[in-house]
Design a protein around this motif. Structure first.
Motif, PDB file in Angstrom:
ATOM      1  N   LEU A  79     -14.227  40.143  29.875  1.00 47.44           N
ATOM      2  CA  LEU A  79     -15.281  40.625  30.769  1.00 47.44           C
ATOM      3  C   LEU A  79     -16.587  40.717  30.004  1.00 47.44           C
ATOM      4  CD1 LEU A  79     -13.532  43.500  32.764  1.00 47.44           C
ATOM      5  CD2 LEU A  79     -13.931  41.143  33.474  1.00 47.44           C
ATOM      6  N   VAL A  80     -17.655  40.182  30.581  1.00 47.27           N
ATOM      7  CA  VAL A  80     -18.973  40.255  29.958  1.00 47.27           C
ATOM      8  C   VAL A  80     -19.972  40.831  30.949  1.00 47.27           C
ATOM      9  CG1 VAL A  80     -18.536  38.332  28.387  1.00 47.27           C
ATOM     10  CG2 VAL A  80     -19.565  37.886  30.612  1.00 47.27           C
ATOM     11  N   ILE A  81     -20.978  41.538  30.405  1.00 46.15           N
ATOM     12  CA  ILE A  81     -22.055  42.106  31.203  1.00 46.15           C
ATOM     13  C   ILE A  81     -23.372  41.828  30.478  1.00 46.15           C
ATOM     14  CG2 ILE A  81     -20.599  43.916  32.192  1.00 46.15           C
ATOM     15  CD1 ILE A  81     -21.872  45.875  30.192  1.00 46.15           C
ATOM     16  N   PRO A  82     -24.496  41.913  31.178  1.00 50.11           N
ATOM     17  CA  PRO A  82     -25.792  41.738  30.494  1.00 50.11           C
ATOM     18  C   PRO A  82     -26.027  42.857  29.486  1.00 50.11           C
ATOM     19  CG  PRO A  82     -26.035  41.500  32.875  1.00 50.11           C
ATOM     20  CD  PRO A  82     -24.660  42.030  32.641  1.00 50.11           C
ATOM     21  N   GLU A  83     -26.686  42.509  28.392  1.00 45.40           N
ATOM     22  CA  GLU A  83     -26.951  43.508  27.363  1.00 45.40           C
ATOM     23  C   GLU A  83     -27.820  44.651  27.880  1.00 45.40           C
ATOM     24  OE1 GLU A  83     -28.624  41.289  24.111  1.00 45.40           O
ATOM     25  OE2 GLU A  83     -26.720  41.342  23.026  1.00 45.40           O
ATOM     26  N   GLU A  84     -28.728  44.349  28.836  1.00 46.45           N
ATOM     27  CA  GLU A  84     -29.642  45.391  29.301  1.00 46.45           C
ATOM     28  C   GLU A  84     -28.942  46.466  30.127  1.00 46.45           C
ATOM     29  OE1 GLU A  84     -30.263  41.738  32.030  1.00 46.45           O
ATOM     30  OE2 GLU A  84     -30.005  42.151  29.887  1.00 46.45           O
ATOM     31  N   ALA A  85     -27.665  46.233  30.500  1.00 43.68           N
ATOM     32  CA  ALA A  85     -26.929  47.249  31.255  1.00 43.68           C
ATOM     33  C   ALA A  85     -26.356  48.335  30.351  1.00 43.68           C
ATOM     34  CB  ALA A  85     -25.809  46.597  32.066  1.00 43.68           C
ATOM     35  N   VAL A  86     -26.379  48.113  29.036  1.00 42.49           N
ATOM     36  CA  VAL A  86     -25.784  49.057  28.085  1.00 42.49           C
ATOM     37  C   VAL A  86     -26.828  50.097  27.687  1.00 42.49           C
ATOM     38  CG1 VAL A  86     -24.631  49.301  25.867  1.00 42.49           C
ATOM     39  CG2 VAL A  86     -24.242  47.247  27.261  1.00 42.49           C
ATOM     40  N   MET A  87     -26.414  51.363  27.723  1.00 42.81           N
ATOM     41  CA  MET A  87     -27.320  52.479  27.421  1.00 42.81           C
ATOM     42  C   MET A  87     -26.768  53.239  26.214  1.00 42.81           C
ATOM     43  SD  MET A  87     -28.505  55.584  29.944  1.00 42.81           S
ATOM     44  CE  MET A  87     -26.804  56.079  30.232  1.00 42.81           C
ATOM     45  N   PRO A  88     -27.444  53.186  25.037  1.00 39.47           N
ATOM     46  CA  PRO A  88     -26.978  53.942  23.875  1.00 39.47           C
ATOM     47  C   PRO A  88     -27.281  55.431  24.022  1.00 39.47           C
ATOM     48  CG  PRO A  88     -28.987  52.745  23.345  1.00 39.47           C
ATOM     49  CD  PRO A  88     -28.628  52.359  24.744  1.00 39.47           C
ATOM     50  N   MET A  89     -26.283  56.246  23.702  1.00 39.13           N
ATOM     51  CA  MET A  89     -26.458  57.710  23.733  1.00 39.13           C
ATOM     52  C   MET A  89     -25.803  58.277  22.480  1.00 39.13           C
ATOM     53  SD  MET A  89     -25.805  58.744  27.745  1.00 39.13           S
ATOM     54  CE  MET A  89     -26.227  60.449  27.394  1.00 39.13           C
ATOM     55  N   GLY A  90     -26.628  58.503  21.435  1.00 43.22           N
ATOM     56  CA  GLY A  90     -26.080  58.965  20.170  1.00 43.22           C
ATOM     57  C   GLY A  90     -25.242  57.868  19.542  1.00 43.22           C
ATOM     58  N   ASP A  91     -23.999  58.211  19.214  1.00 40.29           N
ATOM     59  CA  ASP A  91     -23.102  57.222  18.637  1.00 40.29           C
ATOM     60  C   ASP A  91     -22.217  56.578  19.696  1.00 40.29           C
ATOM     61  OD1 ASP A  91     -21.650  59.447  19.256  1.00 40.29           O
ATOM     62  OD2 ASP A  91     -20.519  59.521  17.375  1.00 40.29           O
ATOM     63  N   GLY A 101     -27.738  37.116  25.392  1.00 42.72           N
ATOM     64  CA  GLY A 101     -28.047  37.962  26.535  1.00 42.72           C
ATOM     65  C   GLY A 101     -26.869  38.665  27.154  1.00 42.72           C
ATOM     66  N   GLN A 102     -25.661  38.453  26.644  1.00 49.29           N
ATOM     67  CA  GLN A 102     -24.473  39.075  27.220  1.00 49.29           C
ATOM     68  C   GLN A 102     -23.653  39.740  26.124  1.00 49.29           C
ATOM     69  OE1 GLN A 102     -22.595  35.746  29.321  1.00 49.29           O
ATOM     70  NE2 GLN A 102     -23.291  36.615  31.254  1.00 49.29           N
ATOM     71  N   VAL A 103     -22.782  40.634  26.554  1.00 44.60           N
ATOM     72  CA  VAL A 103     -21.920  41.334  25.619  1.00 44.60           C
ATOM     73  C   VAL A 103     -20.546  41.512  26.258  1.00 44.60           C
ATOM     74  CG1 VAL A 103     -22.683  43.604  26.452  1.00 44.60           C
ATOM     75  CG2 VAL A 103     -21.709  43.387  24.164  1.00 44.60           C
ATOM     76  N   GLU A 104     -19.513  41.379  25.450  1.00 42.45           N
ATOM     77  CA  GLU A 104     -18.139  41.554  25.921  1.00 42.45           C
ATOM     78  C   GLU A 104     -17.808  43.040  25.993  1.00 42.45           C
ATOM     79  OE1 GLU A 104     -13.553  40.557  24.468  1.00 42.45           O
ATOM     80  OE2 GLU A 104     -15.262  40.296  23.111  1.00 42.45           O
ATOM     81  N   VAL A 105     -17.152  43.444  27.084  1.00 45.66           N
ATOM     82  CA  VAL A 105     -16.708  44.822  27.250  1.00 45.66           C
ATOM     83  C   VAL A 105     -15.192  44.857  27.071  1.00 45.66           C
ATOM     84  CG1 VAL A 105     -16.652  46.840  28.745  1.00 45.66           C
ATOM     85  CG2 VAL A 105     -18.587  45.270  28.857  1.00 45.66           C
ATOM     86  N   ARG A 106     -14.750  45.543  26.037  1.00 46.79           N
ATOM     87  CA  ARG A 106     -13.317  45.641  25.753  1.00 46.79           C
ATOM     88  C   ARG A 106     -12.657  46.752  26.580  1.00 46.79           C
ATOM     89  NH1 ARG A 106     -11.954  43.721  20.532  1.00 46.79           N
ATOM     90  NH2 ARG A 106     -13.029  41.734  20.206  1.00 46.79           N
ATOM     91  N   GLN A 107     -13.408  47.813  26.856  1.00 47.08           N
ATOM     92  CA  GLN A 107     -12.816  48.961  27.555  1.00 47.08           C
ATOM     93  C   GLN A 107     -13.910  49.726  28.278  1.00 47.08           C
ATOM     94  OE1 GLN A 107     -10.422  51.397  24.988  1.00 47.08           O
ATOM     95  NE2 GLN A 107     -10.149  53.029  26.483  1.00 47.08           N
TER      96      GLN A 107
END
Length: 343
Positions: A269-281, A306-312
Motif C-alpha cells: 500500500l502506498v500513499i502520497p508523502e504529503e498525507a503524512v503528518m509528523p508528530m514528535g517521534d 512522491g509516494q511512501v509505502e505504509v506497512r501498518q
C-alpha cells in the motif's frame, strides 16, 4: 425611489458575510482526500558497474611468419573453428616433407634391424638404436605438422570480431595482436557492494540495470558469482552478474546503474508523502470516517518519487486527508474534495 440610508449599507453587508462564514464553518473546512493504492514495492541496493563480454580474447599468432591471407571482415560474427588468418606455410610444408622422409628411412632401418636380430646377425643394442631413431623421427614429424597447423589461425569460439591490427603481407612476431573476439550474449556485469550489504547478497539473486543510452528501459539479470574476499582498501565485495543480450544492443565497457533486488512486495500500500503528518517521534495520518476526522499512527516502509509505502496503520479503501490537514482536528466535520491524480 426609496433608498436605504448610506450608514445602514455596511452593517447589512457584514451580516450577510457573517452568515456565510458561519454556514461554511458548520459544514467544516474543505480538504483533499486520497485512498491507498496497491503497487509493487521493492527493496533495492543501488550501485554502479560495467558491462563485460562473456568471453573476450585477443587473437594472436603463436609463431613468426608473413600474413598470406585474411579470411575475416572487421565486426564479423564467426563460429567456433572458422579460419581467420593464414600465414605463409611454404617453409613449414618443406619441414614436414623432410620429417616424413626421415621417418620413412627410420622405419625401414628398424625393420632391417629386427630381421637381423631374429637371424642372430645383430645384437640388441643395434635394434634399440634403430627403434629409438624411429621414435625420434615420428616426434619430428609431429612437430613439423604442428608448426604447419599453426600457420592457420582459427576462432576458438563463436563471437563477434573487432578491429584488425594487421594487413596482408605483414610479418608477424610470436604473440603479436591480430584481432579481438568478443562473446556478446550473454554479458557480464561487474560491480561492487559495501561491506555492510554483504549479508544481503546471494547467488541467482535478480538484478536490474539501467543506462543513459536507453532511458526508461530496465534490463534484467541475476548474480552469477561472488568474490569471497573483500577489497582491503575500500572494504567492498566484487560481484559478477549475467544478463541476456540476444539483440546485442548492450556493449561491453558501458557504464551502468545496478539495482540488486533484495525483496519484492507486489501488493504493498502506498500513499502520497504529503498525507503524512509528523508528530514528535511518531508519524500520523488524518482519516475521514463518516465525514469526521480521525487521527491514526502509521508505520512507513520504502519511499519513492512522491509516494511512501505504509506497512501498518491504514487499509485499502481508507480515506486520508492529503491537503488541508493543518486546519483540522480529531472529531471535526470536513468537506471532501478528491485529489486530481485520483490517488
Amino acid at each position: 425611489m426609496f433608498t436605504f440610508p448610506r450608514p445602514l449599507l455596511v452593517p447589512v453587508f457584514l451580516l450577510l458575510t457573517a452568515g456565510w462564514s458561519q454556514a461554511e464553518e458548520a459544514q467544516g473546512p474543505l480538504v483533499e482526500v486520497v485512498q491507498p493504492q496497491k503497487t509493487l514495492v521493492r527493496d533495492e541496493l543501488i550501485t554502479f558497474g560495467s558491462l563485460r563480454s562473456d568471453e573476450s580474447v585477443m587473437i594472436r599468432s603463436e609463431i613468426v611468419g608473413r600474413v598470406d591471407r585474411l579470411n575475416f571482415s572487421e565486426g564479423q560474427a564467426v563460429k567456433a573453428g572458422d579460419l581467420l588468418l593464414s600465414l605463409d606455410g611454404s617453409i613449414a610444408r618443406a619441414e614436414l616433407a623432410q620429417a616424413q622422409a626421415n621417418l620413412d628411412l627410420a622405419e625401414r632401418s628398424f625393420q632391417r634391424a629386427q630381421m637381423l636380430f631374429k637371424r642372430g646377425a645383430s645384437n640388441a643394442q643395434a635394434l634399440d638404436e634403430a627403434q629409438s631413431q624411429q621414435q625420434a623421427s615420428r616426434a619430428s614429424l609431429a612437430l613439423a605438422q604442428a608448426r604447419l597447423d599453426k600457420t592457420q589461425i582459427h576462432a576458438p569460439y563463436a563471437g563477434v570480431l573487432g578491429l584488425r591490427q594487421v594487413s596482408p603481407g605483414d610479418y608477424l612476431s610470436a604473440g603479436q595482436d591480430i584481432v579481438n573476439l568478443e562473446v556478446l550474449d550473454p554479458l557480464k556485469v561487474d560491480f561492487r557492494i559495501p561491506q555492510k550489504a554483504v549479508s544481503q547478497i546471494r547467488l541467482r539473486q535478480p538484478i536490474e540495470i539501467t543506462l543513459d543510452t536507453f532511458p526508461g528501459e530496465r534490463f534484467i539479470g541475476e548474480i552469477a558469482a561472488i568474490n569471497p574476499r573483500l577489497d582491503e582498501v575500500g572494504r567492498s565485495q566484487a560481484i559478477r552478474a549475467t544478463l541476456g543480450n540476444s539483440d546485442q544492443r548492450l556493449k561491453p565497457g558501458q557504464f551502468v546503474k545496478v539495482s540488486v533486488i533484495l525483496a519484492e512486495r507486489p501488493e504493498a500500500l502506498v500513499i502520497p508523502e504529503e498525507a503524512v503528518m509528523p508528530m514528535g517521534d511518531k508519524l500520523m495520518v488524518n482519516l475521514v470516517i463518516d465525514n469526521k476526522v480521525e487521527l491514526r499512527e502509521i508505520q512507513l516502509g520504502r519511499r519513492r518519487a512522491g509516494q511512501v509505502e505504509v506497512r501498518q496503520g491504514v487499509s485499502l479503501g481508507d480515506t486520508l486527508i492529503s491537503a488541508g490537514w493543518q486546519k483540522v482536528r480529531p472529531g471535526m466535520s470536513v468537506r471532501i474534495k478528491r485529489a486530481r491524480d485520483g490517488t
